[in-house]
Scaffold this active site. Structure first.
Site, PDB file in Angstrom:
ATOM      1  N   THR A 320       0.794  -1.235   0.000  1.00 54.72           N
ATOM      2  CA  THR A 320       0.000   0.000   0.000  1.00 54.72           C
ATOM      3  C   THR A 320       0.829   1.288   0.000  1.00 54.72           C
ATOM      4  OG1 THR A 320      -2.077  -0.909   0.838  1.00 54.72           O
ATOM      5  CG2 THR A 320      -1.564   1.352   1.469  1.00 54.72           C
ATOM      6  N   CYS A 336       7.048  -1.016   6.619  1.00 55.23           N
ATOM      7  CA  CYS A 336       7.268  -1.386   8.011  1.00 55.23           C
ATOM      8  C   CYS A 336       8.518  -0.734   8.584  1.00 55.23           C
ATOM      9  CB  CYS A 336       7.430  -2.906   8.138  1.00 55.23           C
ATOM     10  SG  CYS A 336       6.095  -3.824   7.388  1.00 55.23           S
ATOM     11  N   GLY A 364       3.690   1.290   9.050  1.00 53.05           N
ATOM     12  CA  GLY A 364       3.274   0.549  10.231  1.00 53.05           C
ATOM     13  C   GLY A 364       4.504   0.345  11.113  1.00 53.05           C
ATOM     14  N   ASN A 548       7.538  -6.551  13.483  1.00 55.98           N
ATOM     15  CA  ASN A 548       6.868  -5.325  13.058  1.00 55.98           C
ATOM     16  C   ASN A 548       5.390  -5.343  13.436  1.00 55.98           C
ATOM     17  OD1 ASN A 548       6.375  -7.407  11.136  1.00 55.98           O
ATOM     18  ND2 ASN A 548       5.571  -5.865   9.729  1.00 55.98           N
ATOM     19  N   LEU A 549       4.634  -4.474  12.846  1.00 53.08           N
ATOM     20  CA  LEU A 549       3.207  -4.353  13.122  1.00 53.08           C
ATOM     21  C   LEU A 549       2.443  -5.630  12.789  1.00 53.08           C
ATOM     22  CD1 LEU A 549       0.697  -2.648  13.782  1.00 53.08           C
ATOM     23  CD2 LEU A 549       0.740  -1.843  11.425  1.00 53.08           C
ATOM     24  N   CYS A 550       2.865  -6.334  11.733  1.00 53.59           N
ATOM     25  CA  CYS A 550       2.122  -7.520  11.298  1.00 53.59           C
ATOM     26  C   CYS A 550       2.905  -8.806  11.488  1.00 53.59           C
ATOM     27  CB  CYS A 550       1.721  -7.371   9.826  1.00 53.59           C
ATOM     28  SG  CYS A 550       0.759  -5.881   9.496  1.00 53.59           S
ATOM     29  N   THR A 551       3.989  -8.769  12.195  1.00 53.32           N
ATOM     30  CA  THR A 551       4.797  -9.905  12.669  1.00 53.32           C
ATOM     31  C   THR A 551       5.468 -10.716  11.559  1.00 53.32           C
ATOM     32  OG1 THR A 551       3.109 -11.685  12.822  1.00 53.32           O
ATOM     33  CG2 THR A 551       3.227 -10.125  14.661  1.00 53.32           C
ATOM     34  N   GLU A 552       5.606 -10.151  10.345  1.00 49.95           N
ATOM     35  CA  GLU A 552       6.304 -10.908   9.302  1.00 49.95           C
ATOM     36  C   GLU A 552       7.740 -10.438   9.082  1.00 49.95           C
ATOM     37  OE1 GLU A 552       4.800  -7.459   6.796  1.00 49.95           O
ATOM     38  OE2 GLU A 552       4.316  -8.494   8.654  1.00 49.95           O
ATOM     39  N   THR A 735      -1.556  -8.656   3.262  1.00 48.69           N
ATOM     40  CA  THR A 735      -2.051  -8.368   1.899  1.00 48.69           C
ATOM     41  C   THR A 735      -3.555  -8.170   1.773  1.00 48.69           C
ATOM     42  OG1 THR A 735      -2.504 -10.615   0.989  1.00 48.69           O
ATOM     43  CG2 THR A 735      -0.193  -9.876   1.014  1.00 48.69           C
ATOM     44  N   ALA A 736      -4.261  -7.860   2.853  1.00 46.80           N
ATOM     45  CA  ALA A 736      -5.724  -7.796   2.759  1.00 46.80           C
ATOM     46  C   ALA A 736      -6.196  -6.833   1.677  1.00 46.80           C
ATOM     47  CB  ALA A 736      -6.308  -7.402   4.108  1.00 46.80           C
ATOM     48  N   THR A 737      -5.609  -5.630   1.612  1.00 46.06           N
ATOM     49  CA  THR A 737      -6.073  -4.655   0.632  1.00 46.06           C
ATOM     50  C   THR A 737      -5.629  -5.005  -0.773  1.00 46.06           C
ATOM     51  OG1 THR A 737      -5.992  -2.927   2.313  1.00 46.06           O
ATOM     52  CG2 THR A 737      -6.120  -2.219   0.042  1.00 46.06           C
TER      53      THR A 737
END
Length: 960
Positions: A320, A336, A364, A548-552, A735-737
């Site tokens: 994004t 990130c 993020g 990070n924010l989304c743990t990847e 990858t939701a968006t």
């Protein structure tokens, strides 16, 4: 097998009556010969019914199909004159119905007054419904059975005299959109209508014949306008704009599904400054992104075209921030940021400011707070006790709330704390809805950074000691066996009274509270310190203090370096050809994706110097994937199967192989990253080799087979000869968006629901799994009745017995799939990944024991991180459109959605042996439970569930 219902011509479902078939046969016979013996027609009727049963099995037949089979039966019995009479009877009645329809339409036409609309210039004009109908017809070309008149009727119901011109266009789109649940073709149909509106908005009035030239002309003029307005980089004008405009492929706009188009329209394409009017179409948007990413290439046009082909076909889509900012004057393209806070007041408040800047430009943030001293520790300069880390986390929460990322989505932060920290038990309570609000952070995510030694203590039933970092400073910066050695040394010091501030707890009690809080509040997420560090390619250049924010993302950071990661994802759904994975295409996509991501590093606008220092030194990137569920559907593989594990293993190996090779080839072209020397890459250690290192550090087996299908020798030789351009290259983000944009399912997730209500800026509409619809159509099972059955079951097919068992197994929803399968698939995929994966844990039910099992299994299989714990959604498919009377259900019962229920969860026991580690052969929750059979139970502790994860939450980072 009997036929119970029949579909009438108006679409309604009625009770099947065999006597009507016999009466129709008899009427036809008597029309031919009034004296004919009618007794044989009873047998013929049975014969016709048998034909229907064989053809439709468990499906619902329609009237026309039944009449066709009646004709066939009459001819099989040699009654050709009767069959002819029956055919003439049907034809006459068909004509009569058509006459009635025309009569009704003419009557309606005479009665309908003329309606007017108001143009943008304020002119009043008559609405031409013939033109609107033709527009619908044009949009339906090449699609299935689109009910043009029904869509038009729905649109007309929302059109009134004096309506604005743009509202007429919106009514047409809304009319089409309401039919998406009936057939996936309506999604494409709606997209085409909405796309026409966008063309009108961007180009102004134009004819279909001039659309192509308007498209290309607009690209150049709008781009120049944005450069003049200082909104786009002036470097874009250095391209041969005529050449780039000629390369646009407007026909690729037809690749969008409606949801993807709507996301692009609402959030990504450029608008006129200070206005809502759009300045880009999807293809000019993709081209602007591609040109922005190729700005520093020597052959700009060549690479911009290659990048455009990749992203406009949605084989690969950047993250994004890249979509927001590529080609702009402030190209903050990174997703990130990972920073760490020093135990120093100036640095603490510097981090608050840094986080605000990073959030402002759409980043993020993951922040490590483990260095901050514990509550009650001495502040020597003023000789008072510290308030600990919690008050600072409250400030961090408020900074997150205050800053909107790029003005388009709220700020998002995750704070990390190691679970030996003295304030860790207070940290667990941060997201609770009760207690002192000054010590709560409701708007910020939290995550536990858990060392292996703690997990071993849980298994062994040992004690765990909480320390203040000011007295145990090394613990935060070491891992593995070194951490274990130093931690035990500090425990001995505490026992001798040489450490002032510490607290002893039972490891199992703390684990139980971690699991309890995770279920109650969804936080803190559980992430594992040692796998992240032991398997890191950059173990020579520092320590990974947090994700990070989304743990990847798992990158080194320090006070001097804020780790930055640049993300993009391969869409596996676009690489499926003839029921197989197109590996040649995937190889090309992977190499181009790596090049685009590497370009981001040099093009990027960095919010802080620490970000730039880190990114330019290590050049990390994160190539991920999405559409894994789509690929399984195409391959006809159940998610909960060994074949799915095998596909995850093989596909990720193939991506890793070509990603590493691509980075090495870039090193040959551009040079290796600065800190390459001494890295695992330099030492010839690849991600798949590091499982053995983790096993050695733990002194425990990792239950993942070390299988491989490719010859890695050429890749290893390339890395040894040329090095690597990037320190880290793979990470799987949510990858939701971008998966919505691409029309595939998010990252590595199973399907959430086969049918659900999707909310976006334009409202709500029902989404149906188009793979399921396709399979049901193939079997003749897709109809209104099936749609209603799906709605009634909230999308689940498990209780719809008319659907064959094989399809019911294939189309299990995520809460119908054993969680251990998600964990095992991630573990086998993860052996190839140098960073991590955003792995959501899905939990149906309230068993604390099972929840403990799942996280224990994740740790045992060597996973680095986990993400959200998701329980059943607090919303369900809208049922208001169901025919409740026909369904035989009480309206009051049907109207009740799946609300979150405050059920007690009991942590029954720690489900591993008290005395021995988990055996290597244990690879499932069931096996873990068997190992735990003899383990003494912990005291049962009831817990009341808090807010359930909504899955489709616009404020949730994973849902964005």
């Amino acid at each position: 097998m009997s036929i119970a219902t029949i579909k009438k011509r108006d679409g309604t479902i009625a009770e099947f009556d065999r006597n009507k078939i016999r009466r129709a046969m008899e009427k036809a016979a008597l029309a031919v010969n009034p004296g004919m013996d009618l007794r044989p027609f009873d047998v013929m009727c049975d014969h016709a019914v048998r034909h229907i049963q064989i053809k439709f099995k468990q499906a619902t037949p329609d009237v026309e199909a039944v009449q066709d089979l009646v004709e066939r039966t009459l001819m099989e019995y040699g009654l050709f004159d009767v069959a002819k009479a029956y055919i003439l009877y049907r034809a006459e009645h068909t004509k009569e119905r058509e006459r009635e329809v025309r009569k009704d339409k003419e009557s309606t036409k005479r009665e309908k007054p003329k309606l007017h609309y108001e143009t943008l210039e304020g002119e009043r004009k008559v609405i031409d419904f013939k033109k609107i109908r033709q527009r619908l017809v044009d949009a339906a070309v090449g699609l299935g059975d689109i009910e043009i008149d029904a869509v038009l009727e729905h649109a007309e119901a929302h059109i009134f005299d004096g309506i604005k011109e743009n509202e007429v266009e919106l009514a047409i789109v809304m009319g089409a959109r309401s039919f998406i649940e009936k057939d996936p073709d309506y999604s494409k149909f709606t997209t085409r209508l909405a796309m026409q509106n966008l063309y009108h908005e961007v180009f102004g009035s134009t004819t279909p014949a001039k659309l192509d030239s308007a498209y290309r002309h607009s690209f150049i003029t709008k781009l120049k306008e944005c450069v003049v307005a200082n909104r786009l980089d002036a470097g874009l004008l250095e391209y041969d704009l005529d050449e780039m405009a000629a390369y646009l492929r407007p026909e690729r706009d037809d690749l969008f599904e409606y949801l993807g188009f709507q996301v692009i329209y609402d959030r990504y394409i450029i608008r006129e400054e200070g206005a809502e009017r759009k300045m880009e179409t999807p293809q000019t948007f993709w081209m602007r992104i591609a040109m922005g990413l190729a700005l520093q290439e020597e052959d700009k046009e060549k690479w911009a075209k290659a990048f455009y082909d990749l992203i406009s076909t949605m084989r690969y889509v950047p993250s994004t921030p890249t979509l927001f900012h590529s080609g702009t004057t402030r190209p903050q393209l990174s997703s990130c940021f990972l920073n760490t806070v020093d135990d120093d007041l100036p640095n603490i408040f510097k981090v608050f400011g840094d986080n605000a800047q990073m959030s402002k430009y759409s980043g993020g943030i993951g922040t490590d707070w483990s260095s901050i001293r514990g509550t009650g520790s001495l502040i020597k300069s003023v000789n008072i006790g510290s308030q600990g880390v919690i008050p600072f986390l409250k400030i961090s929460n408020d900074v997150t709330v205050a800053i909107a990322r790029s003005g388009k989505r709220r700020g998002a932060t995750c704070v990390y704390l190691e679970n030996w920290h003295y304030d860790y038990e207070d940290f667990l309570d941060l997201r609770r809805n009760t207690g002192d609000e000054r010590r709560r952070t409701h708007d910020m995510n939290t995550a536990s950074w858990v060392p292996d030694l703690f997990m071993k203590r849980v298994i062994e039933g040992g004690e765990w000691t909480l320390f203040s970092p000011d007295e145990t400073p090394e613990l935060h910066h070491i891992y593995g066996s070194a951490f274990e050695k130093k931690y035990k040394e500090y425990e001995r010091k505490a026992a001798r009274g040489e450490i002032r501030l510490f607290k002893k707890v039972q490891a199992k009690d703390l684990w139980r509270k971690m699991i309890t809080m995770l279920f109650e509040t969804g936080h803190p997420w559980i992430t594992f310190k040692d796998p992240c560090n032991v398997r890191s390619p950059q173990d020579h250049a520092g320590v990974i203090h947090n994700s990070n924010l989304c743990t990847e993302i798992t990158l080194n950071n320090s006070v001097e370096e804020t780790a930055v990661c640049n993300l993009g994802s391969i869409n596996l759904a676009r690489h499926m050809k003839d029921g197989k994975l197109d590996k040649i295409l995937l190889k090309e996509t992977t190499a181009l994706g790596i090049r685009m991501l590497d370009n981001v590093i040099n093009l990027n606008f960095y919010p802080t110097e620490e970000c730039k220092t880190s990114n330019m030194r290590h050049r990390p990137i994160g190539l991920g994937l999405m559409g894994f569920q789509d690929a399984l559907y195409v391959l006809d593989i159940d998610f909960d199967s060994d074949k799915a594990v095998e596909f995850a293993d093989e596909s990720m190996e193939y991506i890793a192989y070509h990603a590493i090779l691509a980075s090495s080839n870039l090193a040959k072209e551009r040079g290796a990253y600065t800190s390459f020397k001494g890295s695992k890459w330099d030492r010839g250690i690849f991600p798949q080799d590091t499982l053995d290192l983790l096993e050695e550090e733990r002194d425990m087996p990792i239950g993942v087979a070390r299988t491989s299908k490719l010859d890695w020798k050429p890749v290893r030789e390339s890395v040894q000869k040329y090095g690597m351009r990037n320190s880290n290259i793979m990470a799987i983000a949510p990858t939701a968006t971008i998966s919505n944009i691409s029309g595939c399912y998010p990252c590595i997730e199973p399907i959430y629901k086969n049918l659900y209500v999707k909310s976006n800026m334009s409202g709500e509409f029902t989404v149906v799994n188009d793979y399921l619809v396709h399979d049901l159509k193939r079997l003749g099972l897709w109809n209104e009745s099936m749609l209603e059955d799906l709605k009634r079951s909230d999308g689940s097919v498990q209780e719809i017995t008319s659907i064959p068992p094989k399809l019911r197994s294939k189309y299990k929803e995520v809460f119908e799939i054993g969680t251990e399968w998600l964990v095992k698939i991630a573990a086998y995929r993860g052996k190839w990944i140098d960073q991590s994966q955003s792995l959501n844990i899905y939990m149906q039910g309230t068993s604390g024991r099972r929840l403990s099992d799942i996280y224990m299994l994740a740790w045992h299989l060597g996973l680095k991180t986990t993400y959200y714990l998701r329980s059943l959604a607090a919303s369900s498919v809208e049922k208001s459109t169901l025919d409740l009377v026909k369904a035989g259900d009480e309206p009051e019962a049907m109207a009740t959605a799946a609300e979150p229920v405050a059920e007690p969860i009991v942590i029954e026991s720690v489900t591993i042996s008290e005395t021995s580690p988990i055996p290597a052969e244990v690879t499932s929750v069931a096996q873990l439970t068997e190992v735990a059979a003899e383990a003494p139970a912990l005291a049962a502790e009831p817990i009341v569930a808090g807010k359930a994860c909504l899955i489709n939450d616009p404020d949730c980072e994973s849902c964005q």
